[in-house]
Scaffold this active site. Structure first.
Site, PDB file in Angstrom:
ATOM      1  N   TYR A  27       0.852  -1.200   0.000  1.00  0.00           N
ATOM      2  CA  TYR A  27       0.000   0.000   0.000  1.00  0.00           C
ATOM      3  C   TYR A  27       0.884   1.246   0.000  1.00  0.00           C
ATOM      4  O   TYR A  27       1.869   1.318   0.735  1.00  0.00           O
ATOM      5  CB  TYR A  27      -0.906   0.017   1.233  1.00  0.00           C
ATOM      6  CG  TYR A  27      -2.168  -0.802   1.083  1.00  0.00           C
ATOM      7  CD1 TYR A  27      -3.232  -0.337   0.313  1.00  0.00           C
ATOM      8  CD2 TYR A  27      -2.294  -2.035   1.716  1.00  0.00           C
ATOM      9  CE1 TYR A  27      -4.396  -1.088   0.175  1.00  0.00           C
ATOM     10  CE2 TYR A  27      -3.452  -2.793   1.582  1.00  0.00           C
ATOM     11  CZ  TYR A  27      -4.498  -2.311   0.810  1.00  0.00           C
ATOM     12  OH  TYR A  27      -5.643  -3.047   0.674  1.00  0.00           O
ATOM     13  N   GLU A  28       0.499   2.235  -0.821  1.00  0.00           N
ATOM     14  CA  GLU A  28       1.306   3.447  -0.946  1.00  0.00           C
ATOM     15  C   GLU A  28       0.521   4.720  -0.665  1.00  0.00           C
ATOM     16  O   GLU A  28       1.103   5.801  -0.564  1.00  0.00           O
ATOM     17  CB  GLU A  28       1.932   3.493  -2.347  1.00  0.00           C
ATOM     18  CG  GLU A  28       2.783   2.266  -2.636  1.00  0.00           C
ATOM     19  CD  GLU A  28       3.535   2.333  -3.956  1.00  0.00           C
ATOM     20  OE1 GLU A  28       3.471   3.395  -4.618  1.00  0.00           O
ATOM     21  OE2 GLU A  28       4.195   1.333  -4.324  1.00  0.00           O
ATOM     22  N   HIS A  29      -0.811   4.603  -0.546  1.00  0.00           N
ATOM     23  CA  HIS A  29      -1.671   5.758  -0.281  1.00  0.00           C
ATOM     24  C   HIS A  29      -2.686   5.360   0.781  1.00  0.00           C
ATOM     25  O   HIS A  29      -3.187   4.229   0.773  1.00  0.00           O
ATOM     26  CB  HIS A  29      -2.380   6.214  -1.567  1.00  0.00           C
ATOM     27  CG  HIS A  29      -1.446   6.401  -2.727  1.00  0.00           C
ATOM     28  ND1 HIS A  29      -0.610   7.494  -2.841  1.00  0.00           N
ATOM     29  CD2 HIS A  29      -1.194   5.605  -3.801  1.00  0.00           C
ATOM     30  CE1 HIS A  29       0.099   7.381  -3.952  1.00  0.00           C
ATOM     31  NE2 HIS A  29      -0.222   6.247  -4.547  1.00  0.00           N
TER      32      HIS A  29
END
Length: 299
Positions: free
Chosen positions: A149-151
């Site tokens: 996950y990046e956001h």
């Protein structure tokens, strides 16, 4: 008594002790996210190390191309299943006993929209995630899970509890054998992953740190400094070095990446290497994958 001890030692050595030492050096490759028709069999695999393919991505969003929306932990497949179906997972693992295949969840975007971690509650997200991911993992006979996950539309504590509980349950039930995380140098990203690490680091096997997210002007000394910083952030973790196939970001293979790895090798800090991604490396014949695996196997 002396003879008895000798007999016990021989029995333990032959029948109880493992006949093959654990493969400690690891090479990992993300695959399937960019739909370039890459197959597992395209990628060179050195038999003298542990090789992990990571299918990218499973995302808890609907599959609508026009308006994908979050599903609160109900994951769908978004990798190239035409070229990377369950049968090919079984084939590559049978052909290469040193290969494992996992899946990565989250990712940067979905159909040009940012993919957010967006749970409605810890309990409901974990329940849905365990159920949906177990189905996918068993369907493809996968070995592990990677968190990318990046956001985020959830605070670090919620992220830590959701992901930590998910990994713990999947491991306890024997659904997965390994778990990794893929953070990078962004304050919000680091806040979430370090919170996860502090609470659940004991269930996370590898840190696929995205060193290629740094600027492409990165020097070898800077790279070593970044590595040391992440060793402190994820204390006790198995930190992997990494490069991006096209060399557009971070310390590229053509600008000193492998020299930096040699320095870490001499310090006995080079546990492994991972690459983003096979889809892009296909056009260049996987030249840097071959170089990286050779470096690891000569440790």
């Amino acid at each position: 008594m002396g003879l008895l001890l000798i007999i016990i030692f021989i029995f333990f050595t032959i029948f109880i002790s493992p006949t093959k030492p654990e493969n400690l050096k690891l090479f990992r490759e993300y695959i399937g996210a960019e739909f370039t028709n890459v197959k597992f069999t395209d990628v060179p695999i050195n038999p003298n190390l542990q090789f992990d393919f990571i299918l990218s991505f499973a995302i808890d969003y609907t599959t609508s191309t026009s308006s994908p929306t979050p599903t609160n932990g109900k994951f769908n497949i978004f990798w190239d299943t035409k070229n990377l179906p369950p049968a090919q997972v079984s084939y590559i693992k049978k052909k290469h006993p040193n290969v494992r295949v996992g899946l990565s969840i989250g990712g940067d975007s979905i159909f040009n929209n940012l993919a957010y971690f967006q749970p409605k509650s810890i309990h409901s997200w974990v329940s849905n995630a365990v159920s949906s991911l177990t189905h996918i993992i068993k369907q493809f006979a996968l070995d592990g899970i990677d968190i990318d996950y990046e956001h985020f539309k959830g605070d670090p504590d919620t992220f830590a509890e959701c992901i930590g509980r998910l990994i713990s349950i999947l491991k306890r039930k024997g659904v997965v054998k390994f778990a990794s995380i893929a953070p990078f140098d962004d304050p919000d990203v680091q806040n979430h992953y370090i919170s996860l690490w502090k609470k659940y680091g004991h269930v996370i096997d590898y840190v696929n740190y995205q060193f290629y997210a740094y600027d492409n002007s990165t020097t070898i000394p800077e790279f070593i400094g970044y590595f040391e910083k992440q060793r402190k952030n994820y204390k006790g973790g198995k930190i992997l070095t990494s490069f991006i196939s096209d060399g557009s970001k971070g310390l590229a293979p053509t600008k000193g990446f492998f020299s930096a790895c040699e320095i870490l090798k001499k310090r006995k800090q080079l546990f492994g290497i991972f690459v983003w991604c096979a889809d892009e490396s296909k056009s260049s014949g996987f030249r840097y994958e071959k170089q990286g695996q050779t470096l690891l196997t000569t440790l």
